[in-house]
Design an enzyme around this catalytic site. Structure first.
Site, PDB file in Angstrom:
ATOM      1  N   SER A  83       3.550  67.760  39.503  1.00  0.00           N
ATOM      2  CA  SER A  83       3.543  68.892  38.871  1.00  0.00           C
ATOM      3  C   SER A  83       4.958  68.993  38.261  1.00  0.00           C
ATOM      4  CB  SER A  83       3.238  70.221  39.431  1.00  0.00           C
ATOM      5  OG  SER A  83       1.954  70.143  39.507  1.00  0.00           O
ATOM      6  N   HIS A 110       8.137  73.243  40.149  1.00  0.00           N
ATOM      7  CA  HIS A 110       7.616  73.276  38.820  1.00  0.00           C
ATOM      8  C   HIS A 110       9.066  73.591  38.074  1.00  0.00           C
ATOM      9  CE1 HIS A 110       3.201  74.243  39.126  1.00  0.00           C
ATOM     10  NE2 HIS A 110       3.488  73.156  39.788  1.00  0.00           N
TER      11      HIS A 110
END
Length: 287
Positions: A191, A237
């Site tokens: 991610s 992230h």
């Protein structure tokens, strides 16, 4: 290059904000030839097929200085294959592979065993964790995102620059997770790298003067999910997004006469920041 509206190089009376992705000359709608990423001018298209005469069209380059290749998805395919292959290994072998490759700062995996983690010198976890997945939905979402975002960026940046962007974004996400998260909190998944590609897409679209609204909406939606869903490493992230955006800006905005120097410096600076963050956190945990 200045992104303000200027006259088309073939029709000076027509203002445009679009430039050829090869030679970067301004082109109006009548002169735009659709390419895999962005638009090309007629002379560069002719030069790519061996019939042009413009000197800059003889060795076509992407907007970031990379070479045009027959398969602009090759690196994306390899990265996707590595993620899927490791996921299959995890399904076959079990938690032992996860314990060996996931990211955490310092923890005892079982009672009365030595401490493990990045702080114990296992720095490879910063990278291996970015290729590691367990849940089917996790890898499915990440790989779909990679297939959607990766090929246009690979075509625009070139293979080497694109790979550098991906790896640095993943490491940036791991570094922030290592710095902020609890030492025994595990983190894994691509991610961070995916968010880096998302930030890079926004930078590229802005550079080409394309409509930013779709990618901004996608970014906002993903950030909402990041901070509202449980069991998501927001640190990975955000770290990947920040590093990917910064690296992409240096790659696509580097002046042509100093392109290689600026791009090397950008990637080198990003790597140095990542190393510094890891070193600081390691000293904190050691202390």
């Amino acid at each position: 290059m200045n992104d303000q509206a200027v006259g088309c190089y073939r029709h000076p009376d027509r203002e445009t904000g679009i430039r050829c992705v090869r030679c970067e000359r301004p082109i109006c709608p009548d002169c735009m030839v659709s390419a895999s990423v962005g638009f090309q001018c007629p002379e560069c298209v002719a030069g790519g097929s061996g019939t042009g005469h413009h000197p800059r069209a003889q060795t076509p380059r992407t907007i970031a200085g990379g070479t045009h290749v027959a398969d602009p998805r090759l690196v994306t395919k390899i990265l996707l294959g590595m993620n899927v292959a490791l996921w299959i290994v995890v399904l076959s072998v079990g938690d032992r592979v996860v314990d060996d490759l996931e990211l955490f700062g310092r923890a005892a995996l079982t009672p009365f065993t030595p401490l493990e983690g990045v702080a114990e010198g296992q720095w490879y976890r910063l990278l291996t964790a970015t290729f590691l997945h367990q849940e089917p939905m996790h890898i499915a979402f990440n790989m779909l995102s990679l297939w959607f975002l990766g090929p246009p960026l690979e075509a625009a940046l070139g293979r080497v620059r694109y790979l550098a962007l991906y790896v640095l974004s993943g490491l940036g996400g791991s570094a922030l997770a290592y710095l902020v998260a609890a030492p025994n909190q595990p983190s894994l998944g691509a991610s961070g790298a995916i968010f880096g590609l998302l930030g890079a897409t926004a930078v590229l679209l802005r550079r080409l003067n394309y409509d930013m609204r779709p990618v901004v909406a996608l970014l906002v939606l993903n950030l909402i999910f990041t901070f509202t869903w449980s069991n998501i490493s927001w640190e990975a992230h955000v770290g990947g997004l920040v590093v990917g955006t910064a690296v992409a800006f240096g790659l696509v905005h580097a002046p042509r006469d100093k392109r290689a120097l600026v791009q090397y410096a950008t990637c080198g600076a990003a790597l140095l920041v990542i190393v510094a963050v890891v070193a600081v956190r390691t000293l904190q945990l050691a202390g």
